[in-house]
Structures are given as C-alpha cells and as structure tokens.
Design a protein around this motif. Structure first.
Motif, PDB file in Angstrom:
ATOM      1  N   SER A 126       0.860  -1.219   0.058  1.00  0.00           N
ATOM      2  CA  SER A 126       0.030  -0.061  -0.077  1.00  0.00           C
ATOM      3  C   SER A 126       1.141   1.267  -0.098  1.00  0.00           C
ATOM      4  O   SER A 126       1.931   1.365   0.632  1.00  0.00           O
ATOM      5  N   ARG A 127       0.602   2.263  -0.641  1.00  0.00           N
ATOM      6  CA  ARG A 127       1.239   3.418  -0.868  1.00  0.00           C
ATOM      7  C   ARG A 127       1.638   4.046   0.478  1.00  0.00           C
ATOM      8  O   ARG A 127       2.760   4.667   0.636  1.00  0.00           O
ATOM      9  N   SER A 128       0.517   4.299   1.424  1.00  0.00           N
ATOM     10  CA  SER A 128       0.889   4.769   2.829  1.00  0.00           C
ATOM     11  C   SER A 128       1.937   3.767   3.472  1.00  0.00           C
ATOM     12  O   SER A 128       2.822   4.552   4.217  1.00  0.00           O
ATOM     13  N   GLN A 129       1.753   2.534   3.525  1.00  0.00           N
ATOM     14  CA  GLN A 129       2.964   1.548   3.972  1.00  0.00           C
ATOM     15  C   GLN A 129       4.193   1.806   3.290  1.00  0.00           C
ATOM     16  O   GLN A 129       5.349   1.949   4.066  1.00  0.00           O
ATOM     17  N   PHE A 130       4.408   2.038   2.093  1.00  0.00           N
ATOM     18  CA  PHE A 130       5.508   2.296   1.370  1.00  0.00           C
ATOM     19  C   PHE A 130       6.147   3.565   2.019  1.00  0.00           C
ATOM     20  O   PHE A 130       7.415   3.562   2.005  1.00  0.00           O
ATOM     21  N   GLN A 131       5.330   4.519   2.045  1.00  0.00           N
ATOM     22  CA  GLN A 131       5.834   5.948   2.448  1.00  0.00           C
ATOM     23  C   GLN A 131       6.704   5.762   3.892  1.00  0.00           C
ATOM     24  O   GLN A 131       7.716   6.254   3.951  1.00  0.00           O
ATOM     25  N   ALA A 132       6.217   4.907   4.806  1.00  0.00           N
ATOM     26  CA  ALA A 132       6.813   4.637   5.838  1.00  0.00           C
ATOM     27  C   ALA A 132       8.030   3.735   5.939  1.00  0.00           C
ATOM     28  O   ALA A 132       8.961   3.832   6.598  1.00  0.00           O
ATOM     29  N   TRP A 133       7.980   2.777   4.941  1.00  0.00           N
ATOM     30  CA  TRP A 133       9.223   1.953   4.799  1.00  0.00           C
ATOM     31  C   TRP A 133       9.974   2.256   3.530  1.00  0.00           C
ATOM     32  O   TRP A 133      11.162   1.311   3.107  1.00  0.00           O
ATOM     33  N   SER A 134       9.986   3.470   3.198  1.00  0.00           N
ATOM     34  CA  SER A 134      10.666   3.850   1.703  1.00  0.00           C
ATOM     35  C   SER A 134      12.230   3.625   2.075  1.00  0.00           C
ATOM     36  O   SER A 134      13.005   3.441   1.167  1.00  0.00           O
ATOM     37  N   HIS A 135      12.676   3.906   3.277  1.00  0.00           N
ATOM     38  CA  HIS A 135      14.039   3.831   3.544  1.00  0.00           C
ATOM     39  C   HIS A 135      14.568   2.530   3.665  1.00  0.00           C
ATOM     40  O   HIS A 135      15.829   2.379   4.051  1.00  0.00           O
ATOM     41  N   THR A 136      13.955   1.273   3.486  1.00  0.00           N
ATOM     42  CA  THR A 136      14.312   0.031   4.049  1.00  0.00           C
ATOM     43  C   THR A 136      14.249  -0.923   2.503  1.00  0.00           C
ATOM     44  O   THR A 136      13.844  -0.597   1.689  1.00  0.00           O
ATOM     45  N   ARG A 137      15.152  -1.894   2.877  1.00  0.00           N
ATOM     46  CA  ARG A 137      15.112  -3.108   1.714  1.00  0.00           C
ATOM     47  C   ARG A 137      14.137  -3.928   2.452  1.00  0.00           C
ATOM     48  O   ARG A 137      14.683  -4.257   3.707  1.00  0.00           O
ATOM     49  N   LEU A 138      13.198  -4.771   1.817  1.00  0.00           N
ATOM     50  CA  LEU A 138      12.422  -5.660   2.712  1.00  0.00           C
ATOM     51  C   LEU A 138      12.845  -7.100   2.277  1.00  0.00           C
ATOM     52  O   LEU A 138      13.154  -7.425   1.096  1.00  0.00           O
ATOM     53  N   ILE A 139      13.184  -7.862   3.393  1.00  0.00           N
ATOM     54  CA  ILE A 139      13.508  -9.152   3.265  1.00  0.00           C
ATOM     55  C   ILE A 139      12.448 -10.291   3.336  1.00  0.00           C
ATOM     56  O   ILE A 139      11.909 -10.280   4.820  1.00  0.00           O
ATOM     57  N   VAL A 140      11.749 -10.884   2.751  1.00  0.00           N
ATOM     58  CA  VAL A 140      10.668 -11.770   2.887  1.00  0.00           C
ATOM     59  C   VAL A 140      11.494 -13.118   3.487  1.00  0.00           C
ATOM     60  O   VAL A 140      12.142 -13.776   2.860  1.00  0.00           O
ATOM     61  N   ASP A 141      10.883 -13.187   4.793  1.00  0.00           N
ATOM     62  CA  ASP A 141      11.305 -14.721   5.470  1.00  0.00           C
ATOM     63  C   ASP A 141      10.133 -15.381   5.800  1.00  0.00           C
ATOM     64  O   ASP A 141       8.894 -14.968   5.363  1.00  0.00           O
ATOM     65  N   VAL A 142      10.305 -16.548   6.211  1.00  0.00           N
ATOM     66  CA  VAL A 142       9.081 -17.558   6.687  1.00  0.00           C
ATOM     67  C   VAL A 142       9.505 -17.902   8.194  1.00  0.00           C
ATOM     68  O   VAL A 142      10.563 -18.151   8.834  1.00  0.00           O
ATOM     69  N   VAL A 143       8.708 -17.693   9.104  1.00  0.00           N
ATOM     70  CA  VAL A 143       8.603 -18.154  10.477  1.00  0.00           C
ATOM     71  C   VAL A 143       7.579 -19.193  10.673  1.00  0.00           C
ATOM     72  O   VAL A 143       6.650 -19.135  10.192  1.00  0.00           O
ATOM     73  N   GLU A 144       7.742 -19.998  11.916  1.00  0.00           N
ATOM     74  CA  GLU A 144       6.715 -20.856  12.419  1.00  0.00           C
ATOM     75  C   GLU A 144       5.580 -20.166  12.841  1.00  0.00           C
ATOM     76  O   GLU A 144       5.668 -19.037  13.639  1.00  0.00           O
TER      77      GLU A 144
END
Length: 119
Positions: A76-94
């Motif tokens: 979502s655009r609003s979430q992207f504005q908050a996270w725009s300074h990060t690299r996202l790493i998709v992981d898996v957890v139990e």
C-alpha cells in the motif's frame, strides 16, 4: 559501476515455500498493507486475486528458481511511505498467519525483515 540494491528479496526458506505454494496454486503475488501485525506480514495470494489500484505500489517482481513467471510484490502506498528507506527481506517463521494468505494451512507465515538502505 553502481548497482541498485533490490527493494525486496527472499530468504532461501521463503523461496522454498513460494515454490511449494506455486505448485499447489499456480502464479502468485504478495500484497503488504499497513493493517494487522504493524504491516510486517505480507499476504500471499494467487496472482490477480487481490485487486491492486492507485493506492498500491509495485515494489518488485521476484524471480524464484523453478518458477517461470515472477511473483509480484505490492505494498500500500501509505505503508511504502513509512518503509521507503528500507530493503524488505521476505522470510518464513513458524506460526499461523492470516487465514487469507496461502501459507496459513502450512503452519508457517511470511514475515518481513528489513534493512535500512543507505542514503
């Protein structure tokens, strides 16, 4: 030569789970909103099942070995504005994630880890 750091990447565990989900459900997509879990849990859907629009940003087309088509990652655009300074790493957890995300019956959930991108 400058190479742009990928905006979104997958851990090996996430790539393995995506391969299994693809085998069961066909082409996939992710969407991450600012809703539950403080926005740290991306939802995985069959490609096109979640309708994106002007309020969403396509961050990446993720290529997974063994899968012909890319897996799109939307936020979502609003979430992207908050996270725009990060690299996202998709992981898996139990643990059980959202009932709407394809991995829910597997007893695991996708989770975003992040790293600050240099200025």
């Amino acid at each position: 030569m400058y190479e742009e750091i990928p905006r979104v990447e997958l851990t090996p565990a996430a790539a393995d789970l995506i391969r299994r989900l693809h085998e069961a459900h066909g082409p996939l997509m992710f969407h991450q909103s600012g809703g539950c879990c403080d926005g740290s849990a991306p939802m995985c859907y069959p490609d096109g099942e979640f309708r994106t629009g002007d309020s969403d940003v396509l961050l990446a087309d993720l290529y997974v070995d063994g899968i012909e088509e890319p897996v799109s990652f939307w936020m979502s655009r609003s979430q992207f504005q908050a996270w725009s300074h990060t690299r996202l790493i998709v992981d898996v957890v139990e643990g059980r994630g959202s009932g709407f995300s394809l991995e829910a019956p597997e007893g695991v959930r996708f989770l975003i880890r992040s790293r600050v991108v240099g200025a």
